[in-house]
Design a protein around this motif. Structure first.
Motif, short mmCIF file in Angstrom:
data_model
loop_
_atom_site.label_atom_id
_atom_site.label_comp_id
_atom_site.label_asym_id
_atom_site.label_seq_id
_atom_site.Cartn_x
_atom_site.Cartn_y
_atom_site.Cartn_z
N ASP A 50 24.70 55.33 35.62
CA ASP A 50 25.50 56.08 36.59
C ASP A 50 26.09 57.33 35.93
O ASP A 50 26.62 57.25 34.83
N MET B 150 44.12 37.53 38.37
CA MET B 150 43.46 38.82 38.52
C MET B 150 42.42 39.01 37.43
O MET B 150 41.28 39.42 37.68
N THR C 181 27.59 55.84 41.99
CA THR C 181 28.86 55.67 42.69
C THR C 181 29.35 57.06 43.09
O THR C 181 28.87 58.06 42.56
N LEU D 262 38.35 39.32 37.85
CA LEU D 262 37.68 40.45 37.22
C LEU D 262 36.52 39.97 36.38
O LEU D 262 35.41 40.50 36.44
N PHE E 98 54.46 35.56 38.29
CA PHE E 98 53.89 36.86 37.96
C PHE E 98 52.76 36.71 36.96
O PHE E 98 51.69 37.27 37.09
N PHE E 99 53.02 35.88 35.98
CA PHE E 99 52.02 35.66 34.93
C PHE E 99 50.76 35.05 35.53
O PHE E 99 49.65 35.46 35.23
N VAL F 212 48.73 37.64 37.28
CA VAL F 212 47.98 38.50 36.37
C VAL F 212 46.76 37.75 35.83
O VAL F 212 45.65 38.29 35.76
N SER G 59 27.98 41.04 38.48
CA SER G 59 27.27 42.31 38.49
C SER G 59 26.26 42.41 37.36
O SER G 59 25.20 42.97 37.53
N THR H 60 27.95 59.66 38.06
CA THR H 60 28.97 60.09 39.02
C THR H 60 28.89 61.59 39.36
O THR H 60 29.87 62.18 39.76
N ALA I 123 32.55 40.71 36.94
CA ALA I 123 31.74 41.30 35.88
C ALA I 123 30.47 40.48 35.67
O ALA I 123 29.38 41.02 35.55
N LYS J 233 59.01 34.68 36.73
CA LYS J 233 58.16 35.10 35.62
C LYS J 233 56.83 34.39 35.67
O LYS J 233 55.77 34.97 35.50
N LYS J 234 56.93 33.06 35.89
CA LYS J 234 55.75 32.20 35.88
C LYS J 234 54.75 32.69 36.94
O LYS J 234 53.56 32.82 36.69
#
Lengths: 394, 359
Positions: free
Chosen positions: A90, A13, A54, A17, A6-7, A10, A24, A92, A21, A3-4
């Motif tokens: 943008d 990640m 994009t 992110l 996996f957390f 995340v 950019s 698209t 941000a 569990k640890k």
């Protein structure tokens, strides 16, 4: 334990992110800061550009955003009465996203729009801009539907009918006796529009169209069927009114099967030389209609190409030049109408609509460009041929 | 026991209606007070369309239990027939709201006919096979509209199918006062936009009303019985084809009405908009909201429509961030481990101390 792990994953990640941000959003923020510092004495007009930054047609939207930015930087550095602040969004290449992006720009206080870049989105946005009374000058959306019945929408590029007619006229004049085959994309408004007027004008001029073939967005990977049929029909000239990604495949596959007609493109072919992974020797001898050639000798084009290369590391295409011209056209119109930056978008719009038909602007894509009240530009399309990887006049 | 579950589902239905009405009233007040950004105001009608699409697809996927990958095809049929109706009735029905209503009814009707046509052969298939065929249907619709030329003049409607690829709108022989409505691949342009947020709200309410009532009706229970075990359901005398068709065609008609509203919200419309990606997008709304969960579909559709616009500050990384957020949300709503975390965080936020120390 599991569990640890996996957390942690995340969380990591999410952090990456966050960093992405920051990275950019830093750059544009810094740019905007620079612009507003310079213009703190004179209030700046706020203009926005719209285009696909994009996705599959990103090269056009980016060219428009970059070209407009160079013009804005030049104007601001020269320090006249008219200063600009620019924001690029943008869309698209989707009408719905384009209307959303337009609304975002309006939320941010945009006074004049340079865009959208592509035809489909431009049709949707022009209707909204017409209701809102926002002045819209599209650098490259070439369909007549964009400007029809809207007094505040103008074009920098020539219209699709104009391109199809000009291509047929050119062939009839300079390539007498040519047997022409046309391949076009029948789910693209742009391609279909040019093909329709080309075939109509070819009939008038007595140009022989021996074969016509179509493809769609989904079948744009294999052209061997069309090429074989064109060859069997005895075509010695292939008219390709579509964008350069597909055109690069056509050139590749024609080369592989040893079929070497004269290829003739329109402004969508522009960009093929800067395409990643494309062997530019295949494009030797390809003819295209474009209002802009990066190899033109005049000083303004040279400076523009140099600045563009320094800032963005590639040779500018026609879209960049159209957007560059669009900003200078706005400047000329603002000067002629005596607008000030504290006026609302609607007030500016009414004044600009009045002065547009009286203007004559010299730009990179044509000298003495004039507009009629419908919004269409009058300038001469120019045919070029690719030799040794550059455009030259035939 | 039975009474209790009935009550529970009714309460859920009322909550769904209530949430939609509340959202409508709040947004309307905010918009008319000028507190809503233009960006969000412009998205209100598309959101209503997508919500309606998601709820109607949930009828096929969640309640009927068949995976449909061609829902955008019905939207396309509705959108283009709605645009044709609205454009050609411009002089006959000058009142915009009435014309919009007629266009949406025409859109729903045409999509229902398409639903019957496609449903008759397709509903004999099950599972993956049905999914593939509906996918093909969506593509066929796209190609057909690409060939379609429609115009209107004082003599009425002119139609032509441009199968050879060398016809243009001029071949319709329209009179001088005629208008070109659909120009093949170029789609329709110059549409008078008459869609309103109120119409969108009414559409969502009608869609909900139809779907929720169908679900709790006798027919709805039969449909769900077929979903859970077709053989057992047939053995007690349920007509498989009839109930399947009922759900499928209703879903198609509602999608058609949503398409008509969507088509009349934008001045230009191309068939390529309603491609496979749009079908998948709507399926994502349904899966994210939960199969059979209408409120979930509504929230997911609204949130995922706003999200790409809300992420504009990420510039070029916008769609990347959108994808990552989508993955995280899917995990948060469906992964048991992460759900436990979420519940614990919610409990902590509401002031209750979690029962045991985290990790």
């Amino acid at each position: 334990m599991k569990k640890k792990k996996f957390f942690a994953l995340v969380t990591a990640m999410a952090m990456v992110l966050g960093l992405a941000a920051c990275g950019s959003s830093d750059t544009p923020a810094a740019d905007e800061g620079g612009t507003s510092d310079e213009s703190s004495t004179v209030t700046a007009f706020k203009i926005g550009t719209l285009g696909p930054l994009t996705g599959g047609t990103a090269i056009y939207g980016q060219a428009v955003a970059n070209g407009a930015k160079i013009a804005v930087d030049e104007i601001n550095a020269a320090g006249g009465d008219i200063q600009f602040e620019i924001q690029s969004e943008d869309d698209t290449n989707d009408p719905e996203a384009s209307v959303n992006a337009y609304n975002t720009l309006m939320d941010d206080g945009m006074q004049m729009l340079v865009g959208p870049t592509t035809t489909g989105p431009a049709q949707a946005v022009s209707a909204v801009a017409y209701t809102d009374r926002t002045f819209m000058l599209t650098p490259s959306a070439s369909s007549t539907d964009v400007i029809d019945g809207k007094d505040n929408v103008f074009q920098v590029c020539f219209t699709d009918p104009n391109q199809g007619t000009a291509a047929a006229d050119y062939m009839a004049e300079n390539m007498a006796g040519a047997k022409v085959a046309v391949i076009y994309q029948n789910d693209s408004a742009y391609s279909q529009g040019i093909r329709d007027t080309f075939v109509a004008e070819a009939g008038v001029q007595g140009l022989e169209v021996v074969w016509e073939g179509t493809f769609t967005k989904d079948t744009a990977t294999d052209f061997s069927v069309q090429l074989t049929a064109a060859q069997a029909a005895g075509a010695d000239t292939l008219f390709l009114p579509f964008y350069y990604q597909e055109a690069s495949l056509v050139l590749n596959q024609a080369d592989a099967m040893g079929y070497a007609p004269t290829f003739f493109g329109v402004d969508g072919m522009d960009g093929i030389l800067t395409m990643e992974g494309f062997d530019t020797s295949l494009a030797e001898g390809v003819m295209l209609l474009t209002p802009f050639s990066a190899d033109a000798e005049d000083e303004r084009t040279q400076t523009f190409v140099q600045t563009y290369q320094d800032q963005f590391g590639e040779i500018p295409n026609q879209f960049a030049a159209d957007a560059y011209d669009a900003v200078y056209i706005l400047k000329a119109a603002l000067e002629a109408s005596g607008c000030t930056a504290d006026m609302s978008a609607a007030e500016i719009c009414e004044k600009l609509v009045e002065v547009m038909p009286t203007l004559s602007v010299d730009g990179l894509t044509g000298s003495g460009m004039t507009w009629d009240a419908s919004g269409a530009v009058s300038k001469a399309p120019m045919a070029v041929v690719i030799e040794n990887g550059v455009y030259v006049l035939p | 026991m039975k009474k209790l579950t009935m009550k529970c589902s009714t309460r859920m239905d009322l909550l769904t209606y209530g949430a939609v009405i509340l959202a409508y009233v709040v947004l309307l007040v905010l918009r008319d007070g000028g507190h809503l950004s233009r960006s969000l105001t412009g998205q209100l009608v598309p959101i209503c369309c997508y919500v309606s699409m998601a709820v109607s697809l949930n009828l096929t996927v969640g309640i009927l239990g068949e995976l449909s990958l061609g829902h955008a095809g019905f939207m396309s049929v509705g959108a283009f027939s709605g645009v044709i109706a609205a454009m050609s009735l411009q002089s006959a029905i000058p009142a915009a709201p009435l014309r919009l209503a007629v266009a949406m009814l025409v859109g729903a009707g045409t999509a229902a006919v398409a639903g019957v046509l496609i449903g008759t052969p397709v509903l004999r298939l099950r599972g993956d096979y049905l999914a593939i065929v509906t996918l093909a249907f969506g593509e066929i619709i796209k190609e057909l509209v690409n060939c379609l030329l429609v115009g209107w003049d004082s003599h009425g409607l002119h139609l032509a199918l441009n199968l050879t690829g060398n016809k243009t709108i001029a071949d319709l022989g329209l009179e001088a006062d005629g208008i070109a409505i659909i120009k093949g691949a170029q789609g329709s342009a110059g549409v008078t936009t008459i869609a309103t947020f109120t119409a969108g709200f009414l559409l969502v309410m009608i869609t909900l009303f139809v779907v929720l009532n169908l679900r709790s009706s006798r027919a709805g229970r039969a449909i769900m019985a077929l979903r859970d075990n077709a053989i057992a359901a047939e053995s007690v005398g349920l007509d498989l084809t009839r109930y399947k068709m009922m759900a499928f065609v209703t879903s198609a008609a509602l999608a058609g009405a949503a398409g008509a509203l969507y088509g009349l919200n934008f001045s230009s419309l191309q068939a390529t908009k309603f491609d496979f990606n749009t079908s998948i997008l709507i399926l994502v709304f349904v899966v994210l909201g939960g199969l059979g969960n209408m409120l979930g579909s509504i929230v997911a559709a609204a949130a995922l429509t706003i999200l790409p616009e809300a992420l504009r500050s990420f510039a070029d990384y916008r769609m990347l961030v959108y994808a990552i957020v989508l993955i995280l949300v899917m995990l948060l709503t469906n992964d048991p481990t992460l759900r436990a975390y979420r519940d614990r965080i919610l409990a902590a936020l509401s002031g209750k101390r979690p029962g045991k120390e985290a990790l």
